[in-house]
Scaffold this active site. Structure first.
Site, PDB file in Angstrom:
ATOM      1  N   ARG A 165     -12.078 -13.246  -8.266  1.00 33.82           N
ATOM      2  CA  ARG A 165     -12.072 -13.609  -6.933  1.00 33.82           C
ATOM      3  C   ARG A 165     -12.991 -12.841  -6.243  1.00 33.82           C
ATOM      4  NH1 ARG A 165      -7.066 -12.020  -3.071  1.00 33.82           N
ATOM      5  NH2 ARG A 165      -7.614 -10.069  -3.489  1.00 33.82           N
ATOM      6  N   CYS A 174      -1.222 -17.710  -6.764  1.00 30.94           N
ATOM      7  CA  CYS A 174      -1.308 -16.232  -7.267  1.00 30.94           C
ATOM      8  C   CYS A 174      -0.881 -15.233  -6.161  1.00 30.94           C
ATOM      9  CB  CYS A 174      -3.052 -16.116  -6.949  1.00 30.94           C
ATOM     10  SG  CYS A 174      -3.894 -16.013  -5.863  1.00 30.94           S
ATOM     11  N   ARG A 182      -8.571  -9.270  -8.702  1.00 32.88           N
ATOM     12  CA  ARG A 182      -9.085  -8.694  -7.459  1.00 32.88           C
ATOM     13  C   ARG A 182     -10.154  -7.957  -7.359  1.00 32.88           C
ATOM     14  NH1 ARG A 182      -3.042  -8.846  -6.850  1.00 32.88           N
ATOM     15  NH2 ARG A 182      -2.460  -9.950  -4.815  1.00 32.88           N
ATOM     16  N   HIS A 213      -0.600  -4.323  -0.545  1.00 35.44           N
ATOM     17  CA  HIS A 213      -1.160  -4.132  -1.605  1.00 35.44           C
ATOM     18  C   HIS A 213      -0.963  -2.700  -2.502  1.00 35.44           C
ATOM     19  CE1 HIS A 213      -3.928  -6.972   0.097  1.00 35.44           C
ATOM     20  NE2 HIS A 213      -4.129  -7.315  -1.095  1.00 35.44           N
ATOM     21  N   ARG A 230       1.906  -8.659   7.059  1.00 33.74           N
ATOM     22  CA  ARG A 230       2.765  -8.316   5.813  1.00 33.74           C
ATOM     23  C   ARG A 230       2.759  -6.886   5.440  1.00 33.74           C
ATOM     24  NH1 ARG A 230      -2.140 -10.186   1.698  1.00 33.74           N
ATOM     25  NH2 ARG A 230      -1.319  -8.773  -0.013  1.00 33.74           N
ATOM     26  N   ASN A 289       0.872 -14.486  -0.101  1.00 35.61           N
ATOM     27  CA  ASN A 289       1.129 -13.093   0.649  1.00 35.61           C
ATOM     28  C   ASN A 289       0.438 -13.293   1.896  1.00 35.61           C
ATOM     29  OD1 ASN A 289       1.936 -12.181  -1.942  1.00 35.61           O
ATOM     30  ND2 ASN A 289      -0.046 -11.344  -2.249  1.00 35.61           N
ATOM     31  N   ASP A 290      -0.855 -13.852   1.893  1.00 33.74           N
ATOM     32  CA  ASP A 290      -1.754 -14.054   3.384  1.00 33.74           C
ATOM     33  C   ASP A 290      -0.952 -15.354   4.044  1.00 33.74           C
ATOM     34  OD1 ASP A 290      -3.161 -11.896   4.010  1.00 33.74           O
ATOM     35  OD2 ASP A 290      -4.331 -12.147   2.350  1.00 33.74           O
ATOM     36  N   GLU A 349      -4.981 -19.586   1.421  1.00 35.56           N
ATOM     37  CA  GLU A 349      -4.132 -18.389   1.989  1.00 35.56           C
ATOM     38  C   GLU A 349      -4.182 -18.291   3.807  1.00 35.56           C
ATOM     39  OE1 GLU A 349      -5.445 -14.600   0.375  1.00 35.56           O
ATOM     40  OE2 GLU A 349      -7.468 -15.336   0.542  1.00 35.56           O
TER      41      GLU A 349
END
Ligand code: PEP
Ligand code: MG
Length: 559
Positions: free
Chosen positions: A331, A501, A295, A188, A464, A453-454, A430
């Protein structure tokens, strides 16, 4: 001149002084003192300094986040003035003839235990504040400076690594670049750097050991290089590279106001990922067609305590109003894993990425979830809101979420508070579980948004956050791409739209595949919108593969 190599996570060139960020992990050593009076006086002096620091923090917070969020610093001041707390420290110094640092640490432990044993959840949460206040005192007593940037000139932030909560505390106007010794490109912190569009380089060996703090440097975010004490030729080369980058950026401005449609007529919506209200201006200046991922957890990470319904409402309302009629996908809270807010008092977990994070916290602690949903629905009348839920794995979670959402709306009805009847609800895909049952999940939602990403880390069992695992965490892996295809097909078979996303959305080597899959929306860091629009406009999916080739063939050839 010293040249250090790393991995680029955000392009750009920056030159300036290095600010070496060190984490304050003060280990308190117990020492004997000869005079308890002198030691007590030292403690009282540190207390005075701590109060002054908190005064300054309060003023800064009032300006930046408003009075109600700033109040936490006043609560900390009250704790510092608490007679029981002070007496305990003074008694330990006098009775045991030990240093003030140890007396503060012992008192802190006792108070934390006492707060944690209380029934009232508000009081239990105060244990984090006692720790915070005590750490401040110990830091001052041991003569360490604060870790905040106090220079007026912007600097290059260097660190071994940076947690998202540490990254957000920096004043953005004072950051020229980020360089870290560790870190990974999908962390992040890397995402935040891209969001701020500042040059960022990770995995820089030898960065923190060379004593480079305060030295002049140039960061080449394109090449993933740092030049410390650069010579004249390097400085000139970097200036030329910066001029060329600026020229390219200028050229991209021609793509503003254009439609994101390929030469053969395939349309895709290009939206922005944001982390806070201020990022909306970045989204708009880069011509975002909407916000595809807000986010919202950064509202929580930037605060010292749970943001109230009103504080959240104000933030959501501002984003919705500023985006006018463009869709804003917010989200719900995704705290946990690397995004920790101390006041949540989450128990220690061996594997936090697979623990109680995101929607799991919301379902375990529905009062937090309901506050956020109320704020969201209240704000919904100010624009075009869509709400999406992170880390879904099962159908029962969705049923529970919808039950809570309905209860929140019923409460608003009862209170006579208006909300929009057209709020879209979406599911983040995800986890492999969500992708595999996306045919089932599609029945409950208006859209899917794929968090690559996840999805990558969970599909490939590759953390990650771990830089050492780099090549094993490959988002281009066929397993990930096939899951994306499955999700797109299940979305379209159920007549709902699907977006991406995660960071993969900005990967231009896959834009063509995403277009062929019929992805409806890509949500990316604001500075990636115009380069992708250029790529979309310049692509003729059919032509590349020959006119007779269908989408199915294109996808098959690419997967
Ligand atoms: C993702 O996982 O791809 C995503 C968009 O969410 P985050 O990066 O915040 O976990
Ligand atoms: Mg995610």
């Amino acid at each position: 001149m010293v040249t250090l190599e790393g991995k680029s996570v955000c392009g750009g060139i920056a030159s300036g002084k290095i600010f070496m960020f060190t984490r304050d992990e003060s280990i308190v050593k117990r020492t004997h003192v000869d005079s308890s009076e002198k030691e007590t006086a030292r403690f009282l002096d540190a207390k005075k300094k701590a109060l002054a620091e908190l005064d300054a923090l309060y003023e800064k917070a009032v300006n930046e986040v408003g009075k109600s969020s700033a109040m936490i610093f006043q609560i900390h001041q009250m704790m510092l003035e608490d007679l029981d707390y002070i007496e305990s420290i003074e008694n330990i110094i006098a009775d045991q003839m030990i240093n003030a640092e140890t007396a503060v640490a012992q008192t802190c432990d006792n108070f934390v235990q006492m707060f944690e044993a209380m029934d009232d959840s508000y009081m239990r949460e105060r244990s984090a504040d006692v720790k915070d206040v005590s750490e401040r005192l110990i830091r001052i007593l041991s003569g360490k400076s604060t870790n905040v940037l106090d220079s007026d000139t912007p600097v290059i932030i260097a660190a071994d690594d940076l947690a998202p909560s540490e990254t957000v505390q920096f004043d953005k106007d004072k950051i020229l670049a980020f360089v870290t010794e560790r870190g990974s490109s999908n962390s992040h912190t890397a995402i935040l750097a891209r969001m701020m569009n500042v040059p960022a380089v990770i995995g820089v060996n030898g960065l923190t050991e060379g004593g480079y703090g305060g030295m002049e440097a140039i960061v080449d975010g394109f090449a993933g290089r740092i030049y410390i004490d650069p010579d004249e030729k390097t400085a000139a080369d970097m200036e030329a590279k910066l001029r060329e980058a600026n020229r390219q950026r200028e050229l991209l401005q021609n793509f503003k106001g254009k439609e994101s449609v390929t030469a053969d007529g395939r349309r895709i919506e290009l939206c922005a990922n944001i982390g806070n209200v201020k990022d909306v201006s970045l989204a708009l200046s880069n011509d975002a067609e909407g916000i595809g991922l807000f986010r919202s957890e950064f509202l929580y990470l930037e605060a010292e305590d749970y943001p109230t319904e009103d504080v959240q409402f104000a933030a959501y309302k501002e984003v919705l109003s500023k985006m006018a009629n463009k869709r804003v996908v917010i989200r719900t809270l995704d705290i946990g894993a690397d995004k920790q807010a101390e006041y949540f008092n989450m128990p220690h977990e061996e594997n936090p990425a697979m623990g109680i994070r995101a929607i799991r916290i919301c379902l375990e602690r529905p009062e937090i979830f309901k506050t956020q949903l109320r704020a969201l629905y209240r704000a919904s009348v100010f624009g075009r809101l869509a709400i999406m839920f992170p880390m879904i794995t099962s159908e029962w979670e969705v049923q529970k979420i919808l039950e809570i959402t309905e209860a929140v709306k019923a409460e608003l009805d009862k209170d006579g508070i208006p909300y929009s009847g057209t709020v879209e609800l979406g599911c983040m895909i995800e986890t492999p579980a969500a992708a595999i049952i996306s045919d089932v999940l599609a029945k409950y939602f208006d859209f899917f948004s794929i968090g690559t990403n996840d999805l990558t880390q969970y599909t490939l069992a590759a953390d990650r956050q771990n830089p050492a695992i780099g090549r094993f965490c490959d988002a281009h892996h066929k397993a990930v791409l096939r899951l994306i295809k499955l999700v797109c097909d299940n979305a379209h078979n159920n007549n709902i739209w699907v977006g991406i996303c995660g960071e993969l959305g900005a990967d231009q080597s896959l834009t063509e595949l995403f277009l062929a899959l019929g992805v409806d929306e890509l949500s990316v860091t604001p500075s990636s919108i115009l380069p992708i629009r250029k790529k979309v406009i310049e692509t003729d999916v059919g032509k590349i593969h020959g006119d007779a080739v269908s989408n199915v063939d294109i996808v098959n050839s690419l997967l």
